[in-house]
Write an enzyme that holds these catalytic residues in place. Structure first.
Site, PDB file in Angstrom:
ATOM      1  N   ALA A 171       4.813  -3.753  -0.907  1.00 48.25           N
ATOM      2  CA  ALA A 171       4.596  -5.212  -0.866  1.00 48.25           C
ATOM      3  C   ALA A 171       5.562  -5.964   0.037  1.00 48.25           C
ATOM      4  CB  ALA A 171       4.672  -5.789  -2.285  1.00 48.25           C
TER       5      ALA A 171
ATOM      6  N   GLY B  85       1.280  -5.196   3.178  1.00 48.15           N
ATOM      7  CA  GLY B  85       1.496  -5.189   1.728  1.00 48.15           C
ATOM      8  C   GLY B  85       1.810  -6.562   1.168  1.00 48.15           C
TER       9      GLY B  85
ATOM     10  N   LYS C  46      10.785 -12.121   0.787  1.00 45.70           N
ATOM     11  CA  LYS C  46       9.379 -11.891   0.438  1.00 45.70           C
ATOM     12  C   LYS C  46       9.218 -11.669  -1.065  1.00 45.70           C
ATOM     13  CE  LYS C  46       7.789  -9.868   4.824  1.00 45.70           C
ATOM     14  NZ  LYS C  46       7.240  -8.655   5.458  1.00 45.70           N
TER      15      LYS C  46
ATOM     16  N   LYS D  25      -3.551  10.974   7.204  1.00 45.84           N
ATOM     17  CA  LYS D  25      -4.492  10.045   6.564  1.00 45.84           C
ATOM     18  C   LYS D  25      -5.747  10.781   6.095  1.00 45.84           C
ATOM     19  CE  LYS D  25      -2.922   6.008   9.223  1.00 45.84           C
ATOM     20  NZ  LYS D  25      -2.727   4.947   8.224  1.00 45.84           N
TER      21      LYS D  25
END
Length: 310
Positions: free
Chosen positions: A12, A17, A48, A135
């Site tokens: 985050a 995020g 943040k 991925k």
């Protein structure tokens, strides 16, 4: 009224995020963030986190390497969204193991944001490093474990390549000469991180996106290099001198440069030569089109983004 899913965001404090957590809160989802202890002593990340906490997010200390913290966090939510950086992609394995064991998660959105790793063709030509292999490994693991998922294929963020008008090494668009790779007609896709977050959070409780790839190809954000140059020339009122680099010359340069130094030209080759963002149609059996599902969502177009650079 349908109960909103409780969402855990991992990563985050990152660019994407943070927007995911913000958007989750904006849409009234109970929102939790798993945060490394070290983030609180980093001024930018701490700012943040303070903003998210002030907006109502619950901050939990932990990491993808700490199984106990993952278990405690996952037990508290319905949906897990992971938005860690590409180099941390394989660090999601322990998280996947926990999600599988607990069996309580309604949906997992792994950190795949970018090109669809099952569709990219660059691995066939670039020796020594395959950016997309981790991925793809995570996607196959999620599928094999029978975990309910949504994969997000958003291609390029607008912060990647677009600020330079796809000119490697530049920080802003050129105003005299510009290099066009290949014929310049193959289209790539750009989308702002905050817009990716909006589409993602809208999808978490949507049965239409369950066990599907959510493709983001917003009209106005699917552009070839020739179209980007023409758009830029119109905005600055000036024609640019065009220099053309062939596919062969670009490929030679990629092979002569090691990763990560060659990542910009690797991405250019993928999107604007091979057409990895757009060469295939979305198959309804495995994918859905985000802008068709959520026509109400406003997003920043490429033209609007370029207006900020004039």
């Amino acid at each position: 009224m349908v109960k909103k899913s409780r969402i855990l965001v991992i990563g985050a404090t990152g660019n994407l995020g943070y927007h995911l957590a913000e958007q989750s809160l904006k849409l009234c989802h109970p929102t939790l963030a798993l945060v490394r202890d070290s983030a609180f002593s980093d001024p930018i990340k701490a700012h943040k986190l303070h903003s998210l906490s002030h907006s109502g997010a619950t901050l939990l200390k932990g990491s993808l390497e700490d199984e106990a913290s993952i278990v405690e966090a996952v037990k508290l939510v319905d949906v897990v969204i992971c938005a860690v950086s590409a180099k941390q992609t394989l660090h999601q394995k322990l998280l996947i193991q926990v999600i599988k064991q607990l069996g309580s998660i309604k949906r997992f959105i792994p950190s795949e944001f970018g090109s669809d790793p099952t569709r990219v063709q660059v691995s066939e030509v670039v020796d020594g490093y395959n950016f997309y292999a981790p991925k793809l490994e995570i996607r196959r693991l999620v599928e094999a474990e029978g975990i309910s998922y949504t994969f997000i294929s958003c291609n390029f963020f607008t912060s990647i390549l677009l600020p330079s008008l796809v000119q490697p090494g530049l920080k802003s668009p050129p105003r005299n000469k510009i290099t066009i790779f290949g014929a310049g007609n193959t289209k790539g896709v750009f989308i702002k991180e905050s817009d990716v977050a909006a589409f993602t959070i809208n999808a978490v409780d949507d049965p239409r996106t369950l066990n599907k790839v959510l493709y983001l190809r917003p009209p106005g954000n699917v552009c070839s290099m020739n179209e980007l140059v023409e758009m830029w020339e119109t905005k600055i009122g000036k024609k640019l001198e065009k220099l053309h680099v062939s596919e062969e010359a670009l490929l030679k340069k990629i092979k002569e440069t090691s990763f990560p130094a060659n990542f910009e030209i690797l991405f250019i080759y993928s999107a604007f030569i091979k057409g990895d963002h757009t060469y295939f149609d979305i198959e309804s059996s495995s994918g859905v089109n985000g802008t068709e599902l959520y026509p109400q969502l406003k997003y920043t177009t490429v033209s609007e983004f370029l207006d900020t650079l004039v």
